[in-house]
Design a protein around this motif. Sequence first.
Motif, PDB file in Angstrom:
ATOM      1  N   GLY A  62      57.672  34.053  94.776  1.00 30.86           N
ATOM      2  CA  GLY A  62      56.533  33.216  94.413  1.00 30.86           C
ATOM      3  C   GLY A  62      55.439  33.412  95.445  1.00 30.86           C
ATOM      4  N   SER A  63      54.263  32.863  95.194  1.00 33.48           N
ATOM      5  CA  SER A  63      53.153  33.006  96.137  1.00 33.48           C
ATOM      6  C   SER A  63      53.406  32.129  97.356  1.00 33.48           C
ATOM      7  CB  SER A  63      51.839  32.637  95.450  1.00 33.48           C
ATOM      8  OG  SER A  63      51.701  31.234  95.383  1.00 33.48           O
ATOM      9  N   GLY A  64      52.497  32.141  98.295  1.00 38.81           N
ATOM     10  CA  GLY A  64      52.662  31.365  99.520  1.00 38.81           C
ATOM     11  C   GLY A  64      52.952  29.896  99.269  1.00 38.81           C
ATOM     12  N   THR A  65      52.359  29.352  98.233  1.00 40.33           N
ATOM     13  CA  THR A  65      52.560  27.935  97.929  1.00 40.33           C
ATOM     14  C   THR A  65      54.023  27.642  97.583  1.00 40.33           C
ATOM     15  OG1 THR A  65      50.286  27.855  97.160  1.00 40.33           O
ATOM     16  CG2 THR A  65      51.680  26.008  96.519  1.00 40.33           C
ATOM     17  N   ALA A  66      54.741  28.624  97.069  1.00 39.55           N
ATOM     18  CA  ALA A  66      56.169  28.432  96.770  1.00 39.55           C
ATOM     19  C   ALA A  66      56.931  28.118  98.061  1.00 39.55           C
ATOM     20  CB  ALA A  66      56.745  29.679  96.093  1.00 39.55           C
ATOM     21  N   VAL A  89      41.121  22.939 102.110  1.00 40.22           N
ATOM     22  CA  VAL A  89      41.906  22.968 100.874  1.00 40.22           C
ATOM     23  C   VAL A  89      43.411  22.969 101.159  1.00 40.22           C
ATOM     24  CG1 VAL A  89      42.529  24.498  98.941  1.00 40.22           C
ATOM     25  CG2 VAL A  89      40.129  24.077  99.487  1.00 40.22           C
ATOM     26  N   TYR A  90      43.820  23.714 102.213  1.00 38.89           N
ATOM     27  CA  TYR A  90      45.259  23.909 102.404  1.00 38.89           C
ATOM     28  C   TYR A  90      45.930  22.716 103.068  1.00 38.89           C
ATOM     29  CZ  TYR A  90      43.982  28.260 100.453  1.00 38.89           C
ATOM     30  OH  TYR A  90      43.475  29.193  99.581  1.00 38.89           O
ATOM     31  N   GLY A  91      45.222  22.021 103.967  1.00 43.13           N
ATOM     32  CA  GLY A  91      45.732  20.762 104.485  1.00 43.13           C
ATOM     33  C   GLY A  91      45.861  19.759 103.342  1.00 43.13           C
ATOM     34  N   GLU A 140      43.026  27.452 108.724  1.00 38.36           N
ATOM     35  CA  GLU A 140      42.529  26.813 107.500  1.00 38.36           C
ATOM     36  C   GLU A 140      41.594  27.821 106.821  1.00 38.36           C
ATOM     37  OE1 GLU A 140      42.241  25.293 104.629  1.00 38.36           O
ATOM     38  OE2 GLU A 140      43.233  23.565 105.526  1.00 38.36           O
ATOM     39  N   THR A 141      42.138  28.506 105.852  1.00 39.71           N
ATOM     40  CA  THR A 141      41.457  29.638 105.215  1.00 39.71           C
ATOM     41  C   THR A 141      40.194  29.208 104.456  1.00 39.71           C
ATOM     42  OG1 THR A 141      43.750  30.297 104.835  1.00 39.71           O
ATOM     43  CG2 THR A 141      42.069  31.785 104.034  1.00 39.71           C
ATOM     44  N   THR A 142      40.106  27.918 104.156  1.00 43.79           N
ATOM     45  CA  THR A 142      38.919  27.379 103.487  1.00 43.79           C
ATOM     46  C   THR A 142      37.637  27.690 104.261  1.00 43.79           C
ATOM     47  OG1 THR A 142      40.336  25.501 102.921  1.00 43.79           O
ATOM     48  CG2 THR A 142      37.974  25.239 102.510  1.00 43.79           C
ATOM     49  N   VAL A 165      54.532  24.087 110.168  1.00 47.62           N
ATOM     50  CA  VAL A 165      53.249  24.786 110.208  1.00 47.62           C
ATOM     51  C   VAL A 165      53.072  25.707 109.003  1.00 47.62           C
ATOM     52  CG1 VAL A 165      51.802  26.359 111.557  1.00 47.62           C
ATOM     53  CG2 VAL A 165      53.274  24.730 112.730  1.00 47.62           C
ATOM     54  N   ASP A 166      51.950  25.545 108.300  1.00 49.94           N
ATOM     55  CA  ASP A 166      51.526  26.528 107.306  1.00 49.94           C
ATOM     56  C   ASP A 166      50.750  27.592 108.069  1.00 49.94           C
ATOM     57  OD1 ASP A 166      49.960  28.053 105.609  1.00 49.94           O
ATOM     58  OD2 ASP A 166      49.317  26.401 104.338  1.00 49.94           O
ATOM     59  N   CYS A 167      51.424  28.723 108.317  1.00 45.42           N
ATOM     60  CA  CYS A 167      50.736  29.814 109.013  1.00 45.42           C
ATOM     61  C   CYS A 167      50.598  31.002 108.055  1.00 45.42           C
ATOM     62  CB  CYS A 167      51.456  30.185 110.310  1.00 45.42           C
ATOM     63  SG  CYS A 167      53.217  30.406 110.142  1.00 45.42           S
ATOM     64  N   ILE A 168      50.432  30.660 106.778  1.00 47.11           N
ATOM     65  CA  ILE A 168      50.386  31.686 105.734  1.00 47.11           C
ATOM     66  C   ILE A 168      49.277  32.707 105.990  1.00 47.11           C
ATOM     67  CG2 ILE A 168      49.864  32.033 103.267  1.00 47.11           C
ATOM     68  CD1 ILE A 168      51.465  29.477 102.681  1.00 47.11           C
ATOM     69  N   SER A 169      48.120  32.237 106.475  1.00 46.96           N
ATOM     70  CA  SER A 169      47.019  33.190 106.673  1.00 46.96           C
ATOM     71  C   SER A 169      46.788  33.532 108.143  1.00 46.96           C
ATOM     72  CB  SER A 169      45.730  32.664 106.039  1.00 46.96           C
ATOM     73  OG  SER A 169      45.305  31.491 106.704  1.00 46.96           O
ATOM     74  N   ASN A 189      51.765  38.780 101.376  1.00 46.60           N
ATOM     75  CA  ASN A 189      50.561  39.538 101.015  1.00 46.60           C
ATOM     76  C   ASN A 189      49.305  39.193 101.816  1.00 46.60           C
ATOM     77  OD1 ASN A 189      50.955  37.203  98.827  1.00 46.60           O
ATOM     78  ND2 ASN A 189      48.792  37.515  99.167  1.00 46.60           N
ATOM     79  N   LYS A 190      49.501  38.614 103.001  1.00 48.53           N
ATOM     80  CA  LYS A 190      48.324  38.417 103.867  1.00 48.53           C
ATOM     81  C   LYS A 190      48.473  39.332 105.081  1.00 48.53           C
ATOM     82  CE  LYS A 190      46.976  34.184 101.640  1.00 48.53           C
ATOM     83  NZ  LYS A 190      46.442  32.830 101.687  1.00 48.53           N
ATOM     84  N   CYS A 191      48.555  38.772 106.293  1.00 45.51           N
ATOM     85  CA  CYS A 191      48.555  39.652 107.472  1.00 45.51           C
ATOM     86  C   CYS A 191      49.817  40.516 107.593  1.00 45.51           C
ATOM     87  CB  CYS A 191      48.351  38.834 108.735  1.00 45.51           C
ATOM     88  SG  CYS A 191      46.976  37.685 108.630  1.00 45.51           S
TER      89      CYS A 191
HETATM   90  C1  LIG Z   1      46.804  31.728 100.901  1.00 46.22           C
HETATM   91  C2  LIG Z   1      47.187  30.439 101.504  1.00 46.22           C
HETATM   92  C3  LIG Z   1      48.185  29.633 100.936  1.00 46.22           C
HETATM   93  C4  LIG Z   1      48.960  29.989  99.694  1.00 46.22           C
HETATM   94  O1  LIG Z   1      48.235  30.435  98.644  1.00 46.22           O
HETATM   95  P1  LIG Z   1      48.978  31.199  97.450  1.00 46.22           P
HETATM   96  O2  LIG Z   1      47.852  31.452  96.505  1.00 46.22           O
HETATM   97  O3  LIG Z   1      49.994  30.292  96.906  1.00 46.22           O
HETATM   98  O4  LIG Z   1      49.579  32.438  98.018  1.00 46.22           O
HETATM   99  C5  LIG Z   1      48.561  28.482 101.610  1.00 46.22           C
HETATM  100  N1  LIG Z   1      47.993  28.142 102.771  1.00 46.22           N
HETATM  101  C6  LIG Z   1      47.033  28.886 103.354  1.00 46.22           C
HETATM  102  C7  LIG Z   1      46.479  28.462 104.664  1.00 46.22           C
HETATM  103  C8  LIG Z   1      46.595  30.051 102.726  1.00 46.22           C
HETATM  104  O5  LIG Z   1      45.645  30.802 103.295  1.00 46.22           O
END
Ligand SMILES: *Cc1c(COP(=O)(O)O)cnc(C)c1O
Length: 356
Positions: A62-66, A89-91, A140-142, A165-169, A189-191
């Motif tokens: 699944g994507s990062g949100t999974a 957005v992500y917080g 915070e990718t926003t 910690v959400d360190c997805i990006s 699929n990020k860094c």
């Molecule tokens: C990309 C991202 C996500 C997850 O996004 P998906 O579209 O589900 O991959 C979550 N948190 C942050 C900080 C992101 O940059």
Amino acid sequence: MPRTVLLNPGPVNITDKVRQAMALPDLCHREKEFTDLMAAIRSKLLQAFDIDKEFTSVLVSGSGTAALEMAVSSSLTSGRSMLVIENGVYGERVGKLCDVYNFYRHTIKLDWGVPPNLDDIENILKKQSDIEVVSLVHHETTTGLLNPLQAVGELAKKYGKVFLVDCISSLAGDEMDFSSIDLAVGTANKCLQGVPGVSFVLFRKKDLARLIKIPARTLYFNLTGYHKAQETGGLLFTPAIPAHYALDVALDELIEETVAGRIKRYGDAANFLRHGFKNLGLEFLIPEGWRSNCLTGLKLPKGLGYEKLHAELKSNGFVIYAGQGNLSESIFRIANMGDIKQEEFQRFLKVLKTVS
Ligand SMILES: *Cc1c(COP(=O)(O)O)cnc(C)c1O
């Protein structure tokens, strides 16, 4: 025609080796070939970040949100609460996840791009003994803001809280100290320069005894259920096999480049681009010192709409990213994650000069 360069924050441009990995043979996920692949990915993740002694890893398709949903839904003891820090957005997504699962939460709500005040966090932690988990979005990718991971982590430790910690990006893109982290959420699929389809949670082995007592609140996203299965080479559901093939090779490349090497490469790219943006007279959304290595938020120049900017850059082979929510009319975002060459950043600045 040169390739399209993705200046959005994932999915990123990948190397040819990673792309070719997706064409590996058809595979049944219940065969040894796949469980070996999964075990290799799980240990390479820990090896890359040098946390194999203290941490374990769990993969989820699944994507990062999974993976984020997995970590949030599976880490809070019933009746306790989570501290959520919202400045993008992500917080806010972490907050929404808490709400979906009917969790009690305390929320520090800030304008997007505004870093949290550490005294405010400490005051809440001091007063609210019901808090069990402190959550934070690192990058915070926003907006491109890098939240103060280390300082918040130290506060969480001081008050005996679990730090999620959400360190997805930011994972493999920005400096990250794991010493105060209990659960870290990332994606391929990020860094990490893999492809979308698989994400993961890294968590401290010593937290397993606590996590295992938490009842499963979701069938698909239960962290300890996956962990138990993956520890024994088992699988609960059909995984995104090509994405695993790609991540395995992407991790080999990361280990070869080293995490420190990749962070430096991204940091150099961001500095190069920012120098160029400054020369073009573009205004930054986030002040110097607070910006991530991976993405730059810029104000749209007066009289230039995002649609036009996007279209002109795209026709020259560059995909940029819009602002979200109420920033959508006023900013645009340039990420520098992925396998992008210096020559491509140079060409981008040249093209941007002609349109901005
Ligand atoms: C990309 C991202 C996500 C997850 O996004 P998906 O579209 O589900 O991959 C979550 N948190 C942050 C900080 C992101 O940059």
